[in-house]
Enzyme design. Structure first.
Site, PDB file in Angstrom:
ATOM      1  N   TYR A 195      53.793 -11.478 -79.206  1.00 53.08           N
ATOM      2  CA  TYR A 195      52.958 -12.511 -78.451  1.00 53.08           C
ATOM      3  C   TYR A 195      52.236 -13.479 -79.802  1.00 53.08           C
ATOM      4  O   TYR A 195      52.164 -12.808 -80.845  1.00 53.08           O
ATOM      5  CB  TYR A 195      51.622 -12.165 -77.894  1.00 53.08           C
ATOM      6  CG  TYR A 195      50.795 -13.086 -77.678  1.00 53.08           C
ATOM      7  CD1 TYR A 195      50.687 -13.848 -76.365  1.00 53.08           C
ATOM      8  CD2 TYR A 195      49.609 -13.485 -78.695  1.00 53.08           C
ATOM      9  CE1 TYR A 195      49.537 -14.463 -76.089  1.00 53.08           C
ATOM     10  CE2 TYR A 195      48.709 -14.349 -78.159  1.00 53.08           C
ATOM     11  CZ  TYR A 195      48.808 -14.982 -77.079  1.00 53.08           C
ATOM     12  OH  TYR A 195      47.881 -15.949 -76.830  1.00 53.08           O
ATOM     13  N   GLU A 209      51.492 -21.618 -77.132  1.00 52.36           N
ATOM     14  CA  GLU A 209      51.508 -20.111 -76.887  1.00 52.36           C
ATOM     15  C   GLU A 209      52.791 -19.678 -76.504  1.00 52.36           C
ATOM     16  O   GLU A 209      53.566 -20.236 -75.623  1.00 52.36           O
ATOM     17  CB  GLU A 209      50.392 -19.873 -75.779  1.00 52.36           C
ATOM     18  CG  GLU A 209      50.183 -18.183 -75.495  1.00 52.36           C
ATOM     19  CD  GLU A 209      49.226 -17.901 -74.510  1.00 52.36           C
ATOM     20  OE1 GLU A 209      48.043 -17.341 -74.774  1.00 52.36           O
ATOM     21  OE2 GLU A 209      49.515 -18.260 -73.155  1.00 52.36           O
TER      22      GLU A 209
END
Lengths: 290, 380
Positions: B101, B187
């Protein structure tokens, strides 16, 4: 006494020659604020009802001794207007302009850390110390001098709550509209710290709203550093839950940003949190009476 | 403005960030064709401006072109969590070795940017942040200095050695993208290491700063692609902010804080807002007429609460605006009007003098909310 603006304020207005700028400059002057200069590039040498206009902030400061600036410059140029004031040694800048890009403000925010300039706003109604000086667009006629300090994210709630205070005969030392943009100048913590140190402020009010974690951080600050009573109001209990894409925001703040979470954080440190704007004035009146 | 995943991935590719091959599909048949082009299988992903797609059935692994068509058909027909879906993204299936991530976000508590990276991707990242925050590396980025090499090393140090170089390249380009395109969030969840050693972005969430839209004309075209409710569009065209909710009281107020506060006060009085409209500083007859038209066009509205605090706006002007608006708009439900602040008495005198059958003038916000709640119950 009061905080940020007072009888010693010598105000310069960046963007004074525009429609909004002129209107509010003259209102501030009519209120009693010492408005000494305007700045509009290319219009140096002109004047607006006797207030001289300069091409640059540095020239205006040199000629008039201005120590405070109010900004009405449009959003494309407003960030640079803040930097220009900081470089000219202006101590307090109130930026009224709405719609400045966050990236521009992030640069300004980082730059100001190395200067002695305090920023209020942007996208804010400014600061008023009733009876002494009005720098911004808060309607002076709803305020009266007194001993309650007030800081708010929302502009209209400043007007609403000050009006209710005044109606009950409760005056204000200084009202600060800090603005609601993600990157802004002084916030709750800096404002509360100033009020805590101001001998003429007995109680402070903070009004917040959903989003971010300014209120939660203010709660920690109050627990550690504030002895004077604080009354709070948070707007947005019923606001629709904003659609949110990424998770990064929640990871950064560790907070849900809801009104309930904010009210809870404040109540946990002994702050009275009103449920309606009218209740704010009621709680303040009770507190001052008791 | 939150971009669709496929728009975010277009930006990623423009900045050299690797993504899977994919096609935007507006019909089930197109998803089947895409799957055929990708060797018979595809991941079909709903395109919406909200998160939670993985858990909510918005992402489906399809092992055949038929399966891709079926998934696309379901998504286009059913929508996603109440959102209209007019397109899906069909992407090639790739052999994933490991998931990570990463994100960069405007951090409102510091006024700068924060970059995050963790080796534990694909999981619920918020839970991870709560329960094991030490697994997430965080780097503050000074806007005046930008993302530096040591920041990148600190971030990618969280990952296995095989992924570090590829991830470093991605995070550097993500920062460039964020900076050049005025994003407040980029993101990637998950960022993946493939079996062949490449590191690529399987997802893309990009939020661009609305205040910066004027300097990115290409984003204006993207904004046109998002579905918008016709009533909302009408308000927006008039420069007003309208939001539809699920109650029965229509709300008009001046200023975001006051409007939010009005919703709370109405809820405390036992009613719920059907919608709300922020008319900002101005309250001319024109603005008021448009506002009332917009609010009244919602059939759920049983009563309207107009809550105005006159600061610079004078209440006598607002009062005349409301009366003039009502000569143009048919008030089909009662209107509770609260005028307070500058020239409020004069404003209320104007309203009382007009004796309009549908206007109820109430001096305070709390009393007005109670009256609006009562009237909406009566009309039920």
């Amino acid at each position: 006494m009061s905080v940020l603006v007072d009888a010693d304020t010598k105000l310069l207005v960046q963007g004074m020659t525009g429609k909004e700028g002129t209107f509010h400059t003259l209102r501030n002057r009519a209120y009693g604020t010492d408005v000494v200069a305007g700045v509009t590039p290319g219009k140096g040498g002109q004047d607006i009802e006797g207030i001289p206009v300069f091409d640059t902030v540095a020239e205006a400061v040199h000629a008039t001794g201005a120590n405070t600036s109010m900004i009405f410059v449009g959003p494309r140029f407003a960030a640079e207007a803040i930097l220009e004031s900081a470089d000219a040694g202006i101590g307090l800048v109130a930026c009224i302009t709405e719609g400045i890009a966050a990236r521009d403000m992030a640069e300004v925010h980082a730059y100001l850390e190395g200067t002695a300039t305090t920023l209020v706003g942007p996208n804010c109604p400014g600061v008023i110390s009733p009876g002494l000086a009005n720098v911004g667009i808060i309607p002076g006629e709803v305020c009266v001098p007194g001993r309650v300090g007030f800081v708010s994210r929302s502009g209209t709630l400043v007007y609403q709550i000050v009006y209710e205070l005044t109606s009950r005969g409760i005056g204000q030392s200084t009202c600060i509209g800090m603005g609601g943009d993600p990157v802004h100048g002084i916030g709750f913590i800096e404002s509360l710290a100033m009020f805590e140190g101001d001998p003429d402020t007995d109680l402070m009010i903070m009004t917040g709203e959903i989003g971010g974690d300014d209120e939660e951080r203010a709660a920690s600050f109050i627990a550690e550093r504030v002895a004077k009573p604080v009354v709070a109001y948070i707007a947005g209990f019923e606001a629709p839950v904003g659609k949110r894409m990424g998770h990064a925001g929640a990871i950064v703040t560790g907070s849900s940003g809801t009104a309930a979470a904010k009210a809870e954080a404040l109540e946990a440190v002994g702050v009275q949190v009103a449920r309606t704007p009218s209740e704010v004035a009621r709680l303040v009146a009770d507190r001052l009476a008791g | 403005m939150d971009l669709y995943e496929h728009m975010g991935k277009d930006l990623f590719r423009a900045h050299g960030i690797p993504t899977p091959a994919g096609r935007v599909c507006g019909a089930p048949q197109e998803a089947a064709e895409a799957a055929r082009a990708f060797g018979g299988s595809a991941v079909v992903k709903v395109q919406v401006q909200v998160g939670g797609r993985g858990k909510g059935g918005g992402v489906e692994l399809c092992r055949s072109p038929d399966a891709a068509a079926v998934a696309a058909e379901r998504m286009l027909r059913d929508g996603f969590m109440g959102h209209v879906v007019d397109r899906v993204l069909a992407e090639e299936l790739l052999p994933i070795a490991q998931e990570f991530y990463t994100s960069i976000v405007l951090d409102r508590s510091t006024g700068g940017y924060l970059a995050l990276m963790t080796a534990e991707g694909g999981v619920d990242i918020e839970t991870l942040a709560r329960e094991r925050p030490e697994t997430i590396r965080r780097v503050q980025v000074d806007p005046l200095l930008g993302l530096r090499s040591y920041h990148v090393r600190e971030l990618t140090g969280a990952l296995p050695v095989a992924a570090r170089e590829g991830a470093a390249d991605v995070v550097r380009k993500l920062f460039e993208l964020l900076w050049e395109r005025d994003a407040t969030l980029v993101e990637v969840n998950p960022l993946v290491l493939l079996d062949d050693g490449r590191v690529i972005a399987l997802d893309a969430k990009v939020t661009v700063d609305d205040n910066a839209l004027p300097r990115h004309p290409d984003f204006a075209a993207l904004a046109q692609e998002f579905p918008i409710d016709p009533v909302e569009k009408r308000a927006k065209d008039a420069g007003l902010q309208y939001v539809k909710l699920d109650g029965e009281v229509g709300i008009i107020g001046n200023g975001a804080g006051l409007v939010m506060s009005t919703l709370d006060v109405v809820a405390r009085a036992g009613a719920k807002a059907a919608n709300f409209l922020d008319i900002g500083g101005g309250a001319s007859a024109d603005t008021m007429a448009t506002s009332l038209e917009v609010i009244l066009s919602d059939p759920a509205v049983r009563c309207v609460f107009v809550n105005i605090f006159g600061g610079i706006t004078r209440c006598d002007v607002v009062a005349n605006g409301v009366l003039e608006a009502l000569t143009r708009v048919d008030a089909t439900v009662p209107i509770v009007l609260r005028l307070d602040g500058t020239n409020a008495e004069e404003g209320r005198r104007i309203i009382d003098g007009a004796r309009h059958p549908m206007i109820v003038s109430v001096p305070t916000m709390d009393e007005a909310a109670a009256e609006a709640a009562r009237l909406s119950r009566e009309a039920a």
